[in-house]
Structure formats: structure tokens, C-alpha cells
Design an enzyme around this catalytic site. Structure first.
Site, PDB file in Angstrom:
ATOM      1  N   GLU A 179      48.930 -16.964 -18.763  1.00 52.17           N
ATOM      2  CA  GLU A 179      50.704 -16.878 -19.381  1.00 52.17           C
ATOM      3  C   GLU A 179      50.434 -15.571 -19.964  1.00 52.17           C
ATOM      4  O   GLU A 179      49.946 -14.613 -19.428  1.00 52.17           O
ATOM      5  CB  GLU A 179      50.278 -17.545 -21.134  1.00 52.17           C
ATOM      6  CG  GLU A 179      49.994 -19.428 -20.292  1.00 52.17           C
ATOM      7  CD  GLU A 179      51.562 -19.834 -19.823  1.00 52.17           C
ATOM      8  OE1 GLU A 179      52.203 -18.969 -19.373  1.00 52.17           O
ATOM      9  OE2 GLU A 179      51.122 -21.293 -19.323  1.00 52.17           O
ATOM     10  N   ASP A 197      57.061 -36.398  -8.308  1.00 53.47           N
ATOM     11  CA  ASP A 197      57.262 -35.550  -9.456  1.00 53.47           C
ATOM     12  C   ASP A 197      57.961 -34.334  -9.566  1.00 53.47           C
ATOM     13  O   ASP A 197      58.839 -34.230 -10.619  1.00 53.47           O
ATOM     14  CB  ASP A 197      55.973 -36.136 -10.503  1.00 53.47           C
ATOM     15  CG  ASP A 197      55.768 -35.543 -11.935  1.00 53.47           C
ATOM     16  OD1 ASP A 197      56.776 -35.788 -12.332  1.00 53.47           O
ATOM     17  OD2 ASP A 197      55.801 -35.104 -12.749  1.00 53.47           O
TER      18      ASP A 197
END
Length: 252
Positions: A173, A198
Site C-alpha cells: 500500500e 464479483d
């Protein structure tokens, strides 16, 4: 989101853009609604291979007479262009995957990407590029603790609203522009059909990604909309995604 690290390896290739079908709304239009797990993609893949073989044997030259899947596969069967040392084509993302690996990955996910793209109103290449970026062309899939693949090619996290399976994995991240390694929970799917379905559901149902819907074949618009919606924390994410999409569409 899980951000793959691309080694400094380059390759050049050109695949024709596929036609964008009209988006079909509603949960019932999701990929896998009318096919069993894996069987649909495998059966279609075999049919496409047979179609391409007949096309070649008949001496066909133009791709217009082929289905979109077969045209895509036929284009990727062409000899690779010589790589440009030290860079990726069109300023793209060096990916570390050989052309053969890229071709095999796109061939495997083509029918799934087309179904998801039809729901989103975008070109299949954009969905395929997103899967390629997040999974390193399928070479670095998210895996569960037992080593099995989660089939999560899009790096979708398992937040509080997710009630399916999940796997914990280390990811990168960006905080204040700096890359930080962290551990996150990611969605674990039964197969690729569920994963692509999905993914389409996520983009369709989240107001954050509304700008990505109906982007057609515009990689920049699609990538920028996902980045604005917070799909990933990497400040260069939109550039990377757009570059991979342009590679798949064909070097300009």
C-alpha cells in the site's frame, strides 16, 4: 489493492481491439449465470481453437470473419515484434511475462473478460488489462494459506460486507507516497467465473466507480475513474493500468 511488482523486462505485441457489447444491467446478467464452474471457459476455449485452425487451413487473411474470441487468439498467434531493450512498448509497464505467458493468460480469461466487459460497457481489453496488472499476468495470483489459488485476479479485499471466503496475504500500500508492506484480507473465490462476476458486481454497485462504467475502449478514462474511486493507493496506478490496456489493444 494488491500491486504486482514488474521486473525490467520488455516485450512488444499487438492484439486487435474487440467490439464492445451493450452493457446488460441486473444481477442475472453476471458471468457464470448460465455456465458451470470452469466448464464454460474451457468449452469455449476449445471451440475458439478449432475455429482458428479452420480459418488458418482455409487460407483466411482478414480477421473480420472470426468471432471476437477467435480474432483475439489469431492475432496473438502472430510472430512477436522484436522487443525494445530497456523499455515497454508505448511507454507501457514492463511486466516480466513473456509473450507466450501473456498470450496464454489472455486466452484463458478472454470469455470471462468479455462477459464482464459487456456488463460494464467497456472493451474486454480493459478488463483483461486490469486482471493482468493485479495478478502479474496470472503469474503471481493471491494464494490462501494452504497454497491454493484464491482466483482473485483483481486484488479485491474482503471488507466487512463480504461474507464469502477470505485469505490473508501481504500486499503493498502507499501511504504519503511511500510504499509500505502490510497484511490484508482478500476475497477467496471458488473459480474464475465467480471472480469475474464479483468484479463486475463491485464496479456496477459502487458509486465510487460509476465513472468507469461505459468507458468503451478508452483506457485512460477507465483507469482514471478507478483511481479516483480509490481502487488502489498507488499514485501511479492509473498510468500503469492504462499502459497495460494499450499494450493489449495494440501499440499505437
Amino acid at each position: 489493492m494488491r500491486l504486482p511488482d514488474f521486473p525490467s523486462t520488455s516485450g512488444a505485441f499487438a492484439a486487435p481491439p474487440l467490439p464492445v457489447r451493450a452493457a446488460a444491467g441486473g444481477a442475472g446478467g453476471g458471468f457464470g449465470a448460465h455456465m458451470g464452474a470452469n466448464m464454460g471457459a474451457d468449452a469455449l476455449g476449445g471451440s475458439v481453437r478449432q475455429e482458428v485452425q479452420r480459418f488458418i487451413e482455409s487460407g483466411g487473411g482478414a480477421l473480420g470473419g472470426l468471432s471476437p474470441q477467435a480474432a483475439w487468439r489469431r492475432a496473438w498467434a502472430a510472430p512477436a515484434l522484436p522487443p525494445v531493450s530497456g523499455s515497454a512498448p508505448d511507454g507501457g509497464v514492463p511486466d516480466g511475462a513473456s509473450r507466450e505467458e501473456q498470450r496464454a493468460f489472455l486466452d484463458r480469461i478472454a470469455p470471462l473478460a468479455q462477459r464482464a466487459a459487456a456488463r460494464l460497457g467497456v472493451a474486454p481489453e480493459l478488463v483483461a488489462a486490469h486482471a493482468a496488472l493485479e495478478s502479474g499476468w496470472g503469474r503471481r495470483p493471491l494464494r490462501a494459506a494452504d497454497g491454493q489459488s484464491t482466483h482473485n485476479l483483481f486484488g479485491i479485499k474482503a471488507g466487512g460486507a463480504w461474507h464469502g471466503g477470505a485469505a490473508v496475504a501481504t500486499t503493498t500500500e502507499f501511504e504519503g507516497g511511500a510504499a509500505v508492506k502490510t497484511t490484508q484480507r482478500f476475497r477467496h473465490y471458488e473459480d474464475l467465473e465467480q471472480a469475474f462476476g464479483d468484479y463486475a458486481d463491485l464496479l456496477l454497485n459502487s458509486p465510487r466507480y460509476r465513472g468507469a462504467l461505459g468507458a468503451g475502449g478508452d483506457p485512460r478514462a477507465f483507469a482514471d475513474a478507478l483511481a479516483r474511486g480509490g481502487y488502489a493507493t498507488d499514485p501511479a496506478y492509473a498510468d500503469k493500468l492504462a499502459a497495460v490496456a494499450r499494450q493489449i489493444q495494440g501499440a499505437r
